[in-house]
Design a protein around this motif. Structure first.
Motif, PDB file in Angstrom:
ATOM      1  N   ARG A 101      -4.178 -31.586  31.608  1.00 18.34           N
ATOM      2  CA  ARG A 101      -3.748 -32.301  30.406  1.00 18.34           C
ATOM      3  C   ARG A 101      -2.348 -31.879  29.964  1.00 18.34           C
ATOM      4  NH1 ARG A 101      -7.099 -35.614  27.031  1.00 18.34           N
ATOM      5  NH2 ARG A 101      -8.716 -34.988  28.488  1.00 18.34           N
ATOM      6  N   SER A 102      -2.052 -30.571  29.999  1.00 16.76           N
ATOM      7  CA  SER A 102      -0.750 -30.123  29.495  1.00 16.76           C
ATOM      8  C   SER A 102       0.400 -30.603  30.370  1.00 16.76           C
ATOM      9  CB  SER A 102      -0.726 -28.596  29.375  1.00 16.76           C
ATOM     10  OG  SER A 102      -0.853 -27.984  30.638  1.00 16.76           O
ATOM     11  N   SER A 103       0.159 -30.755  31.677  1.00 19.40           N
ATOM     12  CA  SER A 103       1.229 -31.219  32.566  1.00 19.40           C
ATOM     13  C   SER A 103       1.651 -32.651  32.234  1.00 19.40           C
ATOM     14  CB  SER A 103       0.787 -31.134  34.027  1.00 19.40           C
ATOM     15  OG  SER A 103      -0.331 -31.972  34.272  1.00 19.40           O
ATOM     16  N   LEU A 104       0.758 -33.415  31.600  1.00 16.43           N
ATOM     17  CA  LEU A 104       1.091 -34.777  31.203  1.00 16.43           C
ATOM     18  C   LEU A 104       1.935 -34.817  29.938  1.00 16.43           C
ATOM     19  CD1 LEU A 104      -2.413 -36.446  31.709  1.00 16.43           C
ATOM     20  CD2 LEU A 104      -0.486 -36.436  33.307  1.00 16.43           C
ATOM     21  N   HIS A 105       2.011 -33.680  29.244  1.00 17.11           N
ATOM     22  CA  HIS A 105       2.710 -33.624  27.953  1.00 17.11           C
ATOM     23  C   HIS A 105       3.790 -32.547  27.960  1.00 17.11           C
ATOM     24  CE1 HIS A 105      -0.250 -36.339  26.091  1.00 17.11           C
ATOM     25  NE2 HIS A 105      -1.154 -35.689  26.797  1.00 17.11           N
ATOM     26  N   SER A 106       4.447 -32.356  29.124  1.00 18.85           N
ATOM     27  CA  SER A 106       5.548 -31.384  29.252  1.00 18.85           C
ATOM     28  C   SER A 106       5.119 -29.982  28.856  1.00 18.85           C
ATOM     29  CB  SER A 106       6.759 -31.835  28.421  1.00 18.85           C
ATOM     30  OG  SER A 106       7.214 -33.106  28.836  1.00 18.85           O
ATOM     31  N   TRP A 107       3.874 -29.640  29.145  1.00 15.95           N
ATOM     32  CA  TRP A 107       3.319 -28.303  28.942  1.00 15.95           C
ATOM     33  C   TRP A 107       3.234 -27.907  27.469  1.00 15.95           C
ATOM     34  CZ3 TRP A 107       1.306 -27.077  33.415  1.00 15.95           C
ATOM     35  CH2 TRP A 107       1.900 -27.607  34.570  1.00 15.95           C
ATOM     36  N   GLU A 108       3.228 -28.901  26.607  1.00 15.14           N
ATOM     37  CA  GLU A 108       3.115 -28.628  25.167  1.00 15.14           C
ATOM     38  C   GLU A 108       2.064 -29.541  24.554  1.00 15.14           C
ATOM     39  OE1 GLU A 108       5.732 -28.390  21.020  1.00 15.14           O
ATOM     40  OE2 GLU A 108       6.718 -28.826  22.930  1.00 15.14           O
ATOM     41  N   ILE A 109       1.092 -28.942  23.881  1.00 19.01           N
ATOM     42  CA  ILE A 109       0.078 -29.678  23.137  1.00 19.01           C
ATOM     43  C   ILE A 109       0.485 -29.606  21.669  1.00 19.01           C
ATOM     44  CG2 ILE A 109      -2.362 -29.849  22.568  1.00 19.01           C
ATOM     45  CD1 ILE A 109      -1.674 -30.364  25.538  1.00 19.01           C
ATOM     46  N   ARG A 110       0.958 -30.710  21.151  1.00 19.68           N
ATOM     47  CA  ARG A 110       1.511 -30.716  19.801  1.00 19.68           C
ATOM     48  C   ARG A 110       0.410 -30.500  18.751  1.00 19.68           C
ATOM     49  NH1 ARG A 110       6.715 -32.195  19.759  1.00 19.68           N
ATOM     50  NH2 ARG A 110       7.551 -33.188  21.653  1.00 19.68           N
ATOM     51  N   PRO A 111       0.802 -30.064  17.544  1.00 21.19           N
ATOM     52  CA  PRO A 111      -0.201 -29.765  16.499  1.00 21.19           C
ATOM     53  C   PRO A 111      -1.150 -30.934  16.246  1.00 21.19           C
ATOM     54  CG  PRO A 111       1.950 -28.952  15.841  1.00 21.19           C
ATOM     55  CD  PRO A 111       2.172 -29.742  17.098  1.00 21.19           C
ATOM     56  N   HIS A 112      -2.418 -30.612  16.198  1.00 22.02           N
ATOM     57  CA  HIS A 112      -3.475 -31.591  15.962  1.00 22.02           C
ATOM     58  C   HIS A 112      -4.713 -30.826  15.530  1.00 22.02           C
ATOM     59  CE1 HIS A 112      -4.302 -30.077  19.981  1.00 22.02           C
ATOM     60  NE2 HIS A 112      -5.542 -30.531  19.861  1.00 22.02           N
ATOM     61  N   ARG A 113      -5.801 -31.526  15.302  1.00 23.72           N
ATOM     62  CA  ARG A 113      -7.068 -30.841  15.022  1.00 23.72           C
ATOM     63  C   ARG A 113      -8.225 -31.712  15.490  1.00 23.72           C
ATOM     64  NH1 ARG A 113      -5.725 -32.512   9.709  1.00 23.72           N
ATOM     65  NH2 ARG A 113      -7.285 -33.886   8.756  1.00 23.72           N
ATOM     66  N   HIS A 114      -9.397 -31.089  15.598  1.00 23.17           N
ATOM     67  CA  HIS A 114     -10.627 -31.776  15.975  1.00 23.17           C
ATOM     68  C   HIS A 114     -11.606 -31.664  14.810  1.00 23.17           C
ATOM     69  CE1 HIS A 114      -8.969 -31.613  19.999  1.00 23.17           C
ATOM     70  NE2 HIS A 114      -8.922 -30.297  19.933  1.00 23.17           N
ATOM     71  N   GLU A 115     -12.190 -32.777  14.426  1.00 20.74           N
ATOM     72  CA  GLU A 115     -13.137 -32.752  13.319  1.00 20.74           C
ATOM     73  C   GLU A 115     -14.513 -32.256  13.737  1.00 20.74           C
ATOM     74  OE1 GLU A 115     -12.699 -33.635   9.819  1.00 20.74           O
ATOM     75  OE2 GLU A 115     -10.759 -33.044  10.643  1.00 20.74           O
ATOM     76  N   ARG A 116     -14.899 -32.481  14.986  1.00 19.77           N
ATOM     77  CA  ARG A 116     -16.270 -32.156  15.401  1.00 19.77           C
ATOM     78  C   ARG A 116     -16.317 -31.246  16.620  1.00 19.77           C
ATOM     79  NH1 ARG A 116     -19.449 -35.628  17.424  1.00 19.77           N
ATOM     80  NH2 ARG A 116     -17.840 -36.922  18.366  1.00 19.77           N
ATOM     81  N   LEU A 117     -15.186 -30.886  17.168  1.00 22.78           N
ATOM     82  CA  LEU A 117     -15.177 -30.191  18.451  1.00 22.78           C
ATOM     83  C   LEU A 117     -14.695 -28.746  18.318  1.00 22.78           C
ATOM     84  CD1 LEU A 117     -13.681 -32.991  20.726  1.00 22.78           C
ATOM     85  CD2 LEU A 117     -16.079 -32.504  20.208  1.00 22.78           C
ATOM     86  N   PHE A 118     -15.314 -27.898  19.087  1.00 20.96           N
ATOM     87  CA  PHE A 118     -15.056 -26.457  19.128  1.00 20.96           C
ATOM     88  C   PHE A 118     -14.551 -26.151  20.540  1.00 20.96           C
ATOM     89  CE2 PHE A 118     -16.484 -22.253  20.297  1.00 20.96           C
ATOM     90  CZ  PHE A 118     -16.404 -21.485  19.145  1.00 20.96           C
ATOM     91  N   GLN A 119     -13.455 -25.400  20.661  1.00 22.24           N
ATOM     92  CA  GLN A 119     -12.863 -25.187  21.986  1.00 22.24           C
ATOM     93  C   GLN A 119     -12.708 -23.709  22.322  1.00 22.24           C
ATOM     94  OE1 GLN A 119      -9.252 -27.697  21.801  1.00 22.24           O
ATOM     95  NE2 GLN A 119     -10.291 -29.098  23.210  1.00 22.24           N
ATOM     96  N   ILE A 120     -12.890 -23.421  23.609  1.00 21.38           N
ATOM     97  CA  ILE A 120     -12.636 -22.101  24.165  1.00 21.38           C
ATOM     98  C   ILE A 120     -11.620 -22.275  25.289  1.00 21.38           C
ATOM     99  CG2 ILE A 120     -13.637 -20.066  25.288  1.00 21.38           C
ATOM    100  CD1 ILE A 120     -16.385 -21.059  24.213  1.00 21.38           C
ATOM    101  N   LEU A 121     -10.485 -21.594  25.192  1.00 21.36           N
ATOM    102  CA  LEU A 121      -9.483 -21.628  26.252  1.00 21.36           C
ATOM    103  C   LEU A 121      -9.531 -20.315  27.016  1.00 21.36           C
ATOM    104  CD1 LEU A 121      -8.370 -23.638  23.948  1.00 21.36           C
ATOM    105  CD2 LEU A 121      -6.191 -23.412  25.160  1.00 21.36           C
TER     106      LEU A 121
END
Length: 294
Positions: free
Chosen positions: A31-51
């Motif tokens: 996913r990050s390679s599609l966005h120049s290695w940057e995931i811009r500020p956002h949030r998830h209302e229902r999702l919990f993430q582990i990187l």
């Protein structure tokens, strides 16, 4: 004028999409390679993430500032927190995304874990710590199980992720060092152990407080801060958990289960169970057995 932070399901996807899954895994690269290695500020209302960052470097935005990270790092991002990421081009890692309501209920019985998971965190996995390698392997296995399971992840996913989060909490505590919060966490862990031994006796809060060298008020303050509930509720939750196990996995009658749990009156037990479980024990048994048989 400040632009509102977008709300996504997976990054770049509308919240209405992917409603059927409760667990999803993908590589950070995909996913990050599609966005120049940057995931811009956002949030998830229902999702919990582990990187899980295996190698490479980057920065994580949460709490209003950027936090640098290196290889062998776990980042936990609860729902409803603004966040973003910048990754190096050589990053190798995975993002595990969970429907928060499905997974968070399984975490409430673990001392300190539910409270820790309410805020974003970034935890390094030092090579010298004995848990680091096991945690990395556990996250790798969870990722594999989710990918192979498709829309219906295997039964191993939830226990694997619970183990991973508990180990992350332990490592995060080791990084912080000992302090009042750590001592309170140890007290809560000891209380949980004692309740596990004595819950059938339904002992009062004062009993546990004396054994821990605290007042009942102080102990309740600790459990409310770390577990979100008073001691009496922790005891009740443990009784109900045991009752649920017996209702589903034993042939004992409801009266026998009530007596086994220290209730002389079956009617009182049924009211107690319904109050905490949301339905009478007979209905709970019927529902769960039907689900097991379906």
């Amino acid at each position: 004028m400040t632009r509102p932070v977008p709300i996504y399901s997976l990054y770049g996807e509308k919240p209405t999409e992917h409603t059927e899954f409760w667990a999803h895994a993908e590589t950070i690269y995909s996913r990050s390679s599609l966005h120049s290695w940057e995931i811009r500020p956002h949030r998830h209302e229902r999702l919990f993430q582990i990187l899980h960052i295996r190698s490479g470097r980057g920065e994580a935005l949460f709490g209003g500032r950027w936090h640098p990270f290196g290889p062998r790092t776990v980042i936990v991002m609860p729902e409803r927190h603004d966040h973003g990421f910048r990754f190096s081009r050589d990053v190798d890692g995975a993002v595990i995304t969970l429907v928060a309501s499905r997974f968070s209920a399984e975490l409430q019985d673990h001392a300190g874990l539910a409270e820790w998971l309410r805020q974003p965190s970034l935890t390094a996995l030092p090579d010298e710590h004995p848990d680091s390698r096991y945690l990395r392997e556990t996250l790798d296995r969870a990722e594999q199980e989710i990918v192979q399971g498709g829309a219906r992840p295997t039964a191993l996913v939830e226990p694997l992720l619970r183990i991973a989060l508990l180990l992350s909490l332990r490592l995060a505590g080791a990084e912080r060092g000992r302090g009042d919060t750590d001592r309170d966490g140890e007290r809560l862990a000891e209380l949980t152990r004692m309740i596990g031994e004595d819950f059938r006796s339904r002992l009062p809060v004062d009993h546990y407080a004396r054994r821990l060298g605290l007042t009942a008020t102080h102990l309740n303050r600790i459990t409310r801060a770390l577990a979100g509930k008073p001691v009496s509720r922790l005891v009740a939750d443990r009784i109900v958990l045991e009752a649920k196990r017996d209702l589903v996995f034993s042939a004992l009658s409801i009266q026998q289960i009530a007596m086994r749990l220290g209730f002389e009156d079956q009617a009182y037990f049924s009211r107690f169970f319904a109050q905490h479980a949301g339905m009478p024990p007979k209905l709970y048994r019927q529902r769960e057995k039907a689900l097991l048989e379906s």
